[in-house]
Design a protein around this motif. Structure first.
Motif, PDB file in Angstrom:
ATOM      1  N   ALA A 127      14.796  37.536 -32.010  1.00  0.00           N
ATOM      2  CA  ALA A 127      14.052  38.831 -32.152  1.00  0.00           C
ATOM      3  C   ALA A 127      12.649  38.811 -32.525  1.00  0.00           C
ATOM      4  O   ALA A 127      11.797  39.944 -32.531  1.00  0.00           O
ATOM      5  N   ARG A 128      12.195  37.716 -32.962  1.00  0.00           N
ATOM      6  CA  ARG A 128      10.514  37.534 -33.100  1.00  0.00           C
ATOM      7  C   ARG A 128       9.964  37.659 -32.022  1.00  0.00           C
ATOM      8  O   ARG A 128       8.743  37.834 -32.004  1.00  0.00           O
ATOM      9  N   GLU A 129      10.600  37.838 -30.739  1.00  0.00           N
ATOM     10  CA  GLU A 129       9.958  37.864 -29.414  1.00  0.00           C
ATOM     11  C   GLU A 129      10.649  38.699 -28.576  1.00  0.00           C
ATOM     12  O   GLU A 129      11.190  38.543 -27.427  1.00  0.00           O
ATOM     13  N   PRO A 130      10.231  40.167 -28.879  1.00  0.00           N
ATOM     14  CA  PRO A 130      10.903  41.132 -28.231  1.00  0.00           C
ATOM     15  C   PRO A 130      10.692  41.100 -26.701  1.00  0.00           C
ATOM     16  O   PRO A 130      11.489  41.666 -25.773  1.00  0.00           O
ATOM     17  N   ALA A 131       9.402  40.944 -26.378  1.00  0.00           N
ATOM     18  CA  ALA A 131       9.143  40.944 -25.038  1.00  0.00           C
ATOM     19  C   ALA A 131       9.983  40.089 -23.987  1.00  0.00           C
ATOM     20  O   ALA A 131      10.384  40.333 -23.015  1.00  0.00           O
ATOM     21  N   ALA A 132      10.315  38.832 -24.608  1.00  0.00           N
ATOM     22  CA  ALA A 132      11.030  37.849 -23.942  1.00  0.00           C
ATOM     23  C   ALA A 132      12.605  38.451 -23.773  1.00  0.00           C
ATOM     24  O   ALA A 132      13.206  38.137 -22.676  1.00  0.00           O
ATOM     25  N   ILE A 133      12.798  39.102 -24.854  1.00  0.00           N
ATOM     26  CA  ILE A 133      14.213  39.615 -24.540  1.00  0.00           C
ATOM     27  C   ILE A 133      14.266  40.906 -23.700  1.00  0.00           C
ATOM     28  O   ILE A 133      15.167  41.066 -22.830  1.00  0.00           O
ATOM     29  N   LEU A 134      13.259  41.856 -23.711  1.00  0.00           N
ATOM     30  CA  LEU A 134      13.143  42.968 -22.786  1.00  0.00           C
ATOM     31  C   LEU A 134      13.141  42.438 -21.546  1.00  0.00           C
ATOM     32  O   LEU A 134      13.490  43.159 -20.422  1.00  0.00           O
ATOM     33  N   LYS A 135      12.696  41.287 -21.000  1.00  0.00           N
ATOM     34  CA  LYS A 135      12.330  40.854 -19.749  1.00  0.00           C
ATOM     35  C   LYS A 135      13.258  39.680 -19.211  1.00  0.00           C
ATOM     36  O   LYS A 135      13.249  39.329 -18.075  1.00  0.00           O
ATOM     37  N   HIS A 136      14.277  39.513 -20.187  1.00  0.00           N
ATOM     38  CA  HIS A 136      15.444  38.421 -19.874  1.00  0.00           C
ATOM     39  C   HIS A 136      16.203  38.761 -18.632  1.00  0.00           C
ATOM     40  O   HIS A 136      16.599  40.095 -18.773  1.00  0.00           O
ATOM     41  N   PRO A 137      16.352  38.131 -17.775  1.00  0.00           N
ATOM     42  CA  PRO A 137      17.119  38.262 -16.350  1.00  0.00           C
ATOM     43  C   PRO A 137      18.447  38.967 -16.760  1.00  0.00           C
ATOM     44  O   PRO A 137      18.912  39.599 -16.025  1.00  0.00           O
ATOM     45  N   GLU A 138      19.197  38.459 -17.775  1.00  0.00           N
ATOM     46  CA  GLU A 138      20.402  38.801 -18.009  1.00  0.00           C
ATOM     47  C   GLU A 138      20.485  40.004 -18.754  1.00  0.00           C
ATOM     48  O   GLU A 138      21.525  41.179 -18.669  1.00  0.00           O
ATOM     49  N   VAL A 139      19.444  40.382 -19.604  1.00  0.00           N
ATOM     50  CA  VAL A 139      19.255  41.738 -20.056  1.00  0.00           C
ATOM     51  C   VAL A 139      18.881  42.823 -19.021  1.00  0.00           C
ATOM     52  O   VAL A 139      19.593  43.853 -19.050  1.00  0.00           O
ATOM     53  N   THR A 140      17.900  42.605 -18.220  1.00  0.00           N
ATOM     54  CA  THR A 140      17.557  43.392 -17.155  1.00  0.00           C
ATOM     55  C   THR A 140      18.603  43.566 -16.048  1.00  0.00           C
ATOM     56  O   THR A 140      18.912  44.682 -15.289  1.00  0.00           O
ATOM     57  N   GLY A 141      19.376  42.736 -16.052  1.00  0.00           N
ATOM     58  CA  GLY A 141      20.665  42.541 -15.081  1.00  0.00           C
ATOM     59  C   GLY A 141      21.696  43.720 -15.407  1.00  0.00           C
ATOM     60  O   GLY A 141      22.505  44.056 -14.553  1.00  0.00           O
ATOM     61  N   LEU A 142      21.855  43.900 -16.951  1.00  0.00           N
ATOM     62  CA  LEU A 142      22.654  44.944 -17.118  1.00  0.00           C
ATOM     63  C   LEU A 142      22.100  46.232 -17.673  1.00  0.00           C
ATOM     64  O   LEU A 142      22.846  47.069 -17.629  1.00  0.00           O
ATOM     65  N   ILE A 143      21.146  46.043 -18.393  1.00  0.00           N
ATOM     66  CA  ILE A 143      20.504  47.148 -19.122  1.00  0.00           C
ATOM     67  C   ILE A 143      19.433  47.751 -18.391  1.00  0.00           C
ATOM     68  O   ILE A 143      18.453  47.243 -17.718  1.00  0.00           O
ATOM     69  N   ASP A 144      19.409  49.082 -17.972  1.00  0.00           N
ATOM     70  CA  ASP A 144      18.542  49.812 -17.171  1.00  0.00           C
ATOM     71  C   ASP A 144      17.817  50.771 -18.311  1.00  0.00           C
ATOM     72  O   ASP A 144      18.208  51.726 -18.776  1.00  0.00           O
ATOM     73  N   PHE A 145      16.437  50.284 -18.657  1.00  0.00           N
ATOM     74  CA  PHE A 145      15.934  50.821 -19.601  1.00  0.00           C
ATOM     75  C   PHE A 145      14.991  52.324 -19.330  1.00  0.00           C
ATOM     76  O   PHE A 145      14.636  52.747 -19.967  1.00  0.00           O
ATOM     77  N   ASP A 146      15.500  52.631 -17.915  1.00  0.00           N
ATOM     78  CA  ASP A 146      14.865  54.132 -17.372  1.00  0.00           C
ATOM     79  C   ASP A 146      15.965  54.968 -18.007  1.00  0.00           C
ATOM     80  O   ASP A 146      15.878  56.290 -17.592  1.00  0.00           O
ATOM     81  N   ARG A 147      17.178  54.532 -18.236  1.00  0.00           N
ATOM     82  CA  ARG A 147      18.261  55.545 -18.661  1.00  0.00           C
ATOM     83  C   ARG A 147      18.516  55.275 -20.264  1.00  0.00           C
ATOM     84  O   ARG A 147      17.941  54.213 -20.866  1.00  0.00           O
ATOM     85  N   PRO A 148      18.988  56.330 -20.897  1.00  0.00           N
ATOM     86  CA  PRO A 148      19.522  56.038 -22.246  1.00  0.00           C
ATOM     87  C   PRO A 148      20.089  54.756 -22.673  1.00  0.00           C
ATOM     88  O   PRO A 148      21.070  54.194 -22.132  1.00  0.00           O
ATOM     89  N   VAL A 149      19.483  54.351 -23.949  1.00  0.00           N
ATOM     90  CA  VAL A 149      20.182  52.897 -24.180  1.00  0.00           C
ATOM     91  C   VAL A 149      20.500  52.905 -25.881  1.00  0.00           C
ATOM     92  O   VAL A 149      19.641  53.464 -26.482  1.00  0.00           O
ATOM     93  N   GLY A 150      21.772  52.459 -26.274  1.00  0.00           N
ATOM     94  CA  GLY A 150      21.776  52.305 -27.625  1.00  0.00           C
ATOM     95  C   GLY A 150      21.429  50.791 -28.349  1.00  0.00           C
ATOM     96  O   GLY A 150      21.923  49.896 -27.838  1.00  0.00           O
ATOM     97  N   VAL A 151      20.273  50.888 -28.785  1.00  0.00           N
ATOM     98  CA  VAL A 151      19.819  49.551 -29.525  1.00  0.00           C
ATOM     99  C   VAL A 151      20.106  49.439 -30.791  1.00  0.00           C
ATOM    100  O   VAL A 151      19.948  50.283 -31.688  1.00  0.00           O
ATOM    101  N   LEU A 152      21.013  48.392 -31.190  1.00  0.00           N
ATOM    102  CA  LEU A 152      21.534  48.106 -32.309  1.00  0.00           C
ATOM    103  C   LEU A 152      20.720  47.051 -33.039  1.00  0.00           C
ATOM    104  O   LEU A 152      20.545  45.789 -32.442  1.00  0.00           O
ATOM    105  N   MET A 153      20.343  47.182 -34.293  1.00  0.00           N
ATOM    106  CA  MET A 153      19.573  46.294 -35.222  1.00  0.00           C
ATOM    107  C   MET A 153      20.434  46.290 -36.548  1.00  0.00           C
ATOM    108  O   MET A 153      19.681  46.953 -37.779  1.00  0.00           O
ATOM    109  N   CYS A 154      21.404  45.658 -36.613  1.00  0.00           N
ATOM    110  CA  CYS A 154      22.121  45.676 -37.981  1.00  0.00           C
ATOM    111  C   CYS A 154      21.890  44.449 -38.837  1.00  0.00           C
ATOM    112  O   CYS A 154      22.409  43.391 -38.599  1.00  0.00           O
ATOM    113  N   SER A 155      21.035  44.617 -39.999  1.00  0.00           N
ATOM    114  CA  SER A 155      20.842  43.618 -40.828  1.00  0.00           C
ATOM    115  C   SER A 155      20.217  42.719 -40.207  1.00  0.00           C
ATOM    116  O   SER A 155      20.342  41.142 -40.462  1.00  0.00           O
ATOM    117  N   VAL A 156      19.308  42.637 -39.316  1.00  0.00           N
ATOM    118  CA  VAL A 156      18.728  41.537 -38.439  1.00  0.00           C
ATOM    119  C   VAL A 156      17.204  41.434 -38.907  1.00  0.00           C
ATOM    120  O   VAL A 156      16.628  40.345 -39.062  1.00  0.00           O
TER     121      VAL A 156
END
Length: 261
Positions: A127-156
């Protein structure tokens, strides 16, 4: 989230401490030792994992009711009962779900559960490197950030130090989210700690090396800057849209869900 151990294996990890706290079996002696020390010194420590888990489930169900059909869980920890993808797929079987954690043990356990779930994956990232998460190929392979997304940050974000700039992590995801997206977040606040409890907390952190930072309500509210908080706002986690009777809130964990206009 783990301690600063880059491999998350040689010392206690918050994800495995949490697992022990909710009755799980995927934890080691160092994790159990830290949890038991916290239970003995701070009674609220026994209740916080349940407050967190129940908030997460209610938030996910709310997002589903609001039409959200893709989810990313930052700092997911170890799987338990009623994981995000299980709650989501009970309503929307094809909705993509991505789990993210920097504890490799947590990711391995999720991956073993998800091998036959094509709409979900687990990613080893920090989580300290959000840009790496947002660009991760497994993330972008499933999540389309051009559509609404639910981002969960529970006690992190409480596991990030001030110098890690947790507000920047929240901001990076707010900026990446499309309009109509939601941020569901709960975190630890220091507003109800007595001086004695604060001293015990500091001593445990120093002795165990498990990072945890409780922050003022106003700081946590800043994680939602530019978003529209749903009723009842930022409140004690058990009081956020409760669906059944519950124990009195510890007052340590506050949460809310907000929409990007």
């Amino acid at each position: 989230m783990t301690t600063r151990d880059p491999h998350g294996l040689t010392g206690p990890a918050s994800s495995r401490i949490y697992d022990f706290s909710i009755g799980g079996k995927d934890n080691y002696t160092p994790d159990r030792d830290v949890a038991l020390q916290a239970f003995e010194s701070l009674p609220a420590a026994r209740l916080l994992p349940r407050e967190n888990r129940k908030f997460m489930r209610r938030a996910v169900r709310f997002l589903l009711d609001e039409g959200v059909r893709q989810f990313i869980d930052i700092g997911c920890g170890l799987p338990g009962n009623g994981n995000v993808h299980e709650v989501v797929h009970g309503t929307a079987p094809d909705a993509p779900v991505v789990y993210v954690d920097n504890d490799p043990v947590a990711i391995v356990h999720y991956q073993s559960r998800l091998h036959s779930v094509p709409a979900a994956t687990a990613v080893h990232a920090d989580a300290r490197e959000p840009a790496a998460i947002l660009k991760h190929p497994e993330v972008t392979g499933l999540i389309d950030f051009d559509r609404p997304v639910g981002v969960l940050m529970c006690s992190v974000l409480s596991h990030l130090l001030d110098e890690d700039d947790p507000a920047a992590t929240a901001r990076a995801f707010r900026e990446a989210m499309a309009p109509g997206s939601r941020l569901a977040l709960c975190d630890l606040t220091d507003e109800n700690l007595t001086p004695e409890e604060a001293a015990i907390r500091d001593e445990l952190v120093e002795r165990t090396g498990v990072m945890i930072t409780l922050r003022p309500r106003a700081y946590i509210a800043g994680y939602f800057d530019g978003l529209e908080l749903a009723d009842p706002g930022l409140v004690d986690a058990p009081d956020w849209r409760p669906d059944r009777a519950h124990e009195a809130a510890t007052g340590w964990l506050i949460g809310g869900v907000a929409r990007k206009p």
